[in-house]
Design a protein around this motif. Structure first.
Motif, PDB file in Angstrom:
ATOM      1  N   GLY A  74       0.671  -1.662  -0.188  1.00 41.15           N
ATOM      2  CA  GLY A  74      -0.064  -0.012   0.077  1.00 41.15           C
ATOM      3  C   GLY A  74       0.576   1.205   0.164  1.00 41.15           C
ATOM      4  O   GLY A  74      -0.029   2.155   0.458  1.00 41.15           O
ATOM      5  N   GLU A 187     -11.128  -3.031   2.820  1.00 39.42           N
ATOM      6  CA  GLU A 187     -10.885  -2.252   3.667  1.00 39.42           C
ATOM      7  C   GLU A 187     -11.282  -2.442   4.775  1.00 39.42           C
ATOM      8  O   GLU A 187     -10.550  -2.021   6.343  1.00 39.42           O
ATOM      9  CB  GLU A 187     -11.334  -0.925   3.191  1.00 39.42           C
ATOM     10  N   ASP A 188     -12.954  -2.824   5.199  1.00 36.90           N
ATOM     11  CA  ASP A 188     -12.715  -2.818   6.519  1.00 36.90           C
ATOM     12  C   ASP A 188     -12.236  -4.001   7.159  1.00 36.90           C
ATOM     13  O   ASP A 188     -12.366  -4.422   8.791  1.00 36.90           O
ATOM     14  CB  ASP A 188     -14.335  -2.999   6.451  1.00 36.90           C
ATOM     15  N   ALA A 190      -9.114  -5.599   6.632  1.00 36.60           N
ATOM     16  CA  ALA A 190      -8.129  -5.112   7.231  1.00 36.60           C
ATOM     17  C   ALA A 190      -8.343  -3.836   8.350  1.00 36.60           C
ATOM     18  O   ALA A 190      -6.762  -3.516   9.326  1.00 36.60           O
ATOM     19  CB  ALA A 190      -7.340  -4.032   6.295  1.00 36.60           C
ATOM     20  N   GLU A 191      -9.281  -2.677   8.853  1.00 37.78           N
ATOM     21  CA  GLU A 191      -9.353  -2.505  10.003  1.00 37.78           C
ATOM     22  C   GLU A 191      -8.997  -2.668  11.257  1.00 37.78           C
ATOM     23  O   GLU A 191      -8.662  -2.873  11.847  1.00 37.78           O
ATOM     24  CB  GLU A 191      -9.993  -1.035   9.240  1.00 37.78           C
ATOM     25  N   TYR A 215      -1.998   0.396   9.881  1.00 38.56           N
ATOM     26  CA  TYR A 215      -2.883   0.612   9.421  1.00 38.56           C
ATOM     27  C   TYR A 215      -3.590   1.544   9.182  1.00 38.56           C
ATOM     28  O   TYR A 215      -3.326   2.634  10.350  1.00 38.56           O
ATOM     29  CB  TYR A 215      -3.985  -1.059   9.143  1.00 38.56           C
ATOM     30  N   PRO A 217      -6.466   4.342   7.823  1.00 39.46           N
ATOM     31  CA  PRO A 217      -7.482   3.765   7.399  1.00 39.46           C
ATOM     32  C   PRO A 217      -8.207   4.984   5.893  1.00 39.46           C
ATOM     33  O   PRO A 217      -7.736   5.523   5.964  1.00 39.46           O
ATOM     34  CB  PRO A 217      -8.868   4.725   8.334  1.00 39.46           C
ATOM     35  N   GLY A 218      -8.546   3.949   5.195  1.00 38.42           N
ATOM     36  CA  GLY A 218      -8.805   4.668   3.609  1.00 38.42           C
ATOM     37  C   GLY A 218      -7.685   3.754   2.612  1.00 38.42           C
ATOM     38  O   GLY A 218      -8.174   3.846   1.770  1.00 38.42           O
ATOM     39  N   THR A 219      -7.081   3.508   3.634  1.00 38.78           N
ATOM     40  CA  THR A 219      -6.222   3.377   2.430  1.00 38.78           C
ATOM     41  C   THR A 219      -6.579   1.533   1.567  1.00 38.78           C
ATOM     42  O   THR A 219      -6.243   0.397   2.582  1.00 38.78           O
ATOM     43  CB  THR A 219      -4.652   2.601   3.103  1.00 38.78           C
ATOM     44  N   THR A 220      -5.655   1.542   0.523  1.00 39.56           N
ATOM     45  CA  THR A 220      -6.366  -0.429   0.051  1.00 39.56           C
ATOM     46  C   THR A 220      -5.072  -1.002  -0.040  1.00 39.56           C
ATOM     47  O   THR A 220      -3.816   0.074  -0.347  1.00 39.56           O
ATOM     48  CB  THR A 220      -6.343  -0.184  -1.665  1.00 39.56           C
ATOM     49  N   LEU A 221      -5.249  -1.896   0.696  1.00 38.94           N
ATOM     50  CA  LEU A 221      -3.641  -2.925   0.839  1.00 38.94           C
ATOM     51  C   LEU A 221      -4.322  -3.826  -0.319  1.00 38.94           C
ATOM     52  O   LEU A 221      -5.631  -4.625  -0.351  1.00 38.94           O
ATOM     53  CB  LEU A 221      -3.946  -3.368   2.009  1.00 38.94           C
ATOM     54  N   TYR A 222      -2.599  -4.614  -0.280  1.00 37.34           N
ATOM     55  CA  TYR A 222      -3.141  -5.538  -1.974  1.00 37.34           C
ATOM     56  C   TYR A 222      -2.196  -6.801  -1.006  1.00 37.34           C
ATOM     57  O   TYR A 222      -1.085  -6.423  -0.700  1.00 37.34           O
ATOM     58  CB  TYR A 222      -1.969  -5.245  -2.840  1.00 37.34           C
TER      59      TYR A 222
END
Length: 542
Positions: A74, A187-188, A190-191, A215, A217-222
């Motif tokens: 990310g 995202e939910d 991941a958070e 992390y 919040p709002g970041t897209t992790l791959y």
């Protein structure tokens, strides 16, 4: 006396925090908005000129304009996958970048920046803030990476901690066996994952000497997952629910790495990504250059854990193409229960039908002192879950005794076994995927006893530090040759000491910069005298 010290430290920490907030506010209000040019070049005279706002990160700029650059972390500079070749001087590496580059790349960057030698240099796109007009190069295959969606259609347990995940993409995806895709993590999830495990992950990172990246919040992790399939319209992944810290297993409360869960039953738990049947997921791909070499060669396939996926794909390709060269498959697992018995019949069939192919499973034990040759109740249960016909084949191949109580195959680690099964060969190539300790030690052994060429050690670098690690191994090999050339009486002990410090104390703890510094010290000491080197090694502290 103690209270004023704590108070002073607290005030200092608060000032640092306020300064960082002020800097970001200044950037947001005054550093943005200035118009810049971003020029993207590629093969076949490709050129695209973009009007952009200055001040943004290069990775975000590219991704938001349809260039699907890999970035599994990310943009936190922990995966090292967003490497970009720049034709514009935007500064040297940041401290978090340098561990992702080998010495050759670093030297090329210095020559380009200081002397103007070369046609560009490489940096992590997530660490470059675009504050001027920038020109860069993207490989042709990067331009072909696209965004896809897919539905989960199957989820099959293959061991106690590994599962097959089958995806049906909304449209066929063209890829080559060995390549990988990047799943976008909801995202939910991941958070919630970081809310639940954040403190434990931070504790594990401190213990392992690694940087903890919280992390946002709002970041897209791959997360990158190699494809175990070869079909364009049906994708198979092999997912392992691994602990962040190998010394803190999941069953004892250790935090899991973020990604799809391997829970066999579907349960409602916000911190677990269950991969429900029919669930829609997003991914980008394909990525990577982990592929079979076209020319004839001896192939050594090495897999461990979830690293089995790309090895499965390239082996399927090997036999589909009817290749007749010598090939050997080393599978490194802890105990019999960790071997995916679903695939055993196919591997043993390949071995029976192809005289040039050999399958060598190697069990290391689950912990120090564990003897995997003594099959426990779980091992035996897994063995008897195999069909009677396949159990007989396993026995005939000499892997398990007639009573089904003893593992008769290889025990230990793959590296020391290489010379037993292979001879030095200038055309040998290793295809590796698995835990970093396994990959590093196998390449080190292959380079030393089989004279494996550096360019024939093939792998995908999902951590960003494996490429410089391999570079360090081959630099160590040059030092070894120099020590032997000096006819030093205790040469073997010196070389062993150099290897232990480099690999165990430095490389396997991701201390890449310290590794390069260590080898520099070794060379300088060796240039003075063997005694100087011996003293330096005795006093060295990582």
């Amino acid at each position: 006396m103690t209270i004023p010290l704590f108070l002073g430290a607290g005030i200092l920490a608060l000032l640092v925090l306020l300064l960082s907030i002020f800097s970001e506010v200044v950037y947001q209000f005054f550093g943005r908005g200035e118009k810049r040019k971003l020029i993207v070049l590629s093969d076949d005279e490709y050129r695209k000129e973009l009007d952009i706002e200055g001040g943004e990160r290069l990775l975000s700029l590219l991704q938001n304009r349809g260039f699907n650059i890999p970035a599994a972390c990310g943009g936190m500079a922990t995966c090292g996958q967003c490497k970009i070749k720049l034709h514009t001087d935007v500064g040297f590496y940041t401290s978090v970048e340098s561990p992702h580059f080998d010495m050759r790349t670093r030297e090329a960057a210095r020559k380009y920046l200081e002397q103007g030698v070369g046609d560009g240099y490489v940096r992590l796109a997530c660490q470059v803030r675009v504050e001027k007009d920038v020109s860069l190069y993207l490989p042709k295959d990067t331009l072909h990476v696209k965004k896809y969606s897919a539905r989960v259609i199957k989820k099959i347990p293959i061991t106690s901690d590994k599962m097959e995940m089958w995806l049906k993409p909304s449209k066929p995806i063209q890829y080559k066996p060995g390549q990988y895709i990047q799943l976008a993590i909801p995202e939910d999830f991941a958070e919630e994952h970081y809310k639940k495990y954040g403190d434990l992950i931070k504790e594990a990172c401190q213990k392992l000497g690694k940087e903890f990246v919280p992390y946002v919040p709002g970041t897209t992790l791959y997360r990158g997952y190699s494809l175990a399939s070869v079909e364009p319209d049906l994708l198979k992944l092999i997912v392992r629910m691994a602990p962040v810290d190998p010394c803190m297993p999941l069953e004892k409360g250790g935090p899991p790495c973020i990604g799809p869960s391997c829970i066999h039953n579907y349960i409602q738990e916000q911190s677990l990504w269950n991969f429900f049947l029919g669930e829609k997921i997003r991914f980008t791909g394909p990525y990577g250059h982990f592929m079979l070499k076209e020319q004839p060669h001896t192939a050594v396939f090495v897999a461990g854990g979830a690293g089995l996926a790309p090895i499965l794909a390239v082996m399927e390709q090997w036999f589909h193409e009817g290749r007749q060269d010598k090939a050997i498959f080393f599978l490194g697992e802890r105990r019999f229960q960790d071997i995916p018995t679903l695939y055993l019949p196919k591997w043993l069939k390949w071995e029976r039908e192809n005289p040039n192919f050999q399958f060598v499973p190697v069990l290391s034990g689950a912990f120090r002192g564990d003897n995997p040759a003594e099959m426990n109740d779980v091992d035996k249960k897994c063995f008897y879950n195999v069909s009677e016909e396949d159990r007989q084949i396993i026995k005939e191949q000499g892997l398990v005794d007639e009573q089904g109580n003893q593992w008769k195959g290889q025990v230990g680690f793959i590296g020391p076994l290489l010379r037993k099964y292979l001879s030095p060969d200038s055309d040998i190539a290793f295809y590796l995927c698995g835990p970093a300790p396994m990959t590093v030690t196998v390449i080190d052994s292959a380079a030393n006893v089989l004279y494996l060429k550096k360019e024939n050690a093939l792998f995908d670098d999902f951590t960003g530090t494996l490429t410089p690690s391999v570079d360090l191994l081959y630099q160590k090999l040059e030092i070894k040759e120099k020590i032997f050339s000096l006819n030093i009486p205790n040469a073997d002990k010196l070389i062993e000491k150099v290897g232990n410090i480099l690999i165990i104390q430095l490389i396997l703890k991701d201390k890449i910069d310290a590794s390069y510094d260590f080898l520099k010290q070794v060379r300088e000491a060796l240039d003075k005298s063997p005694n100087e080197l011996e003293s330096m090694l005795l006093s060295y502290k990582s």
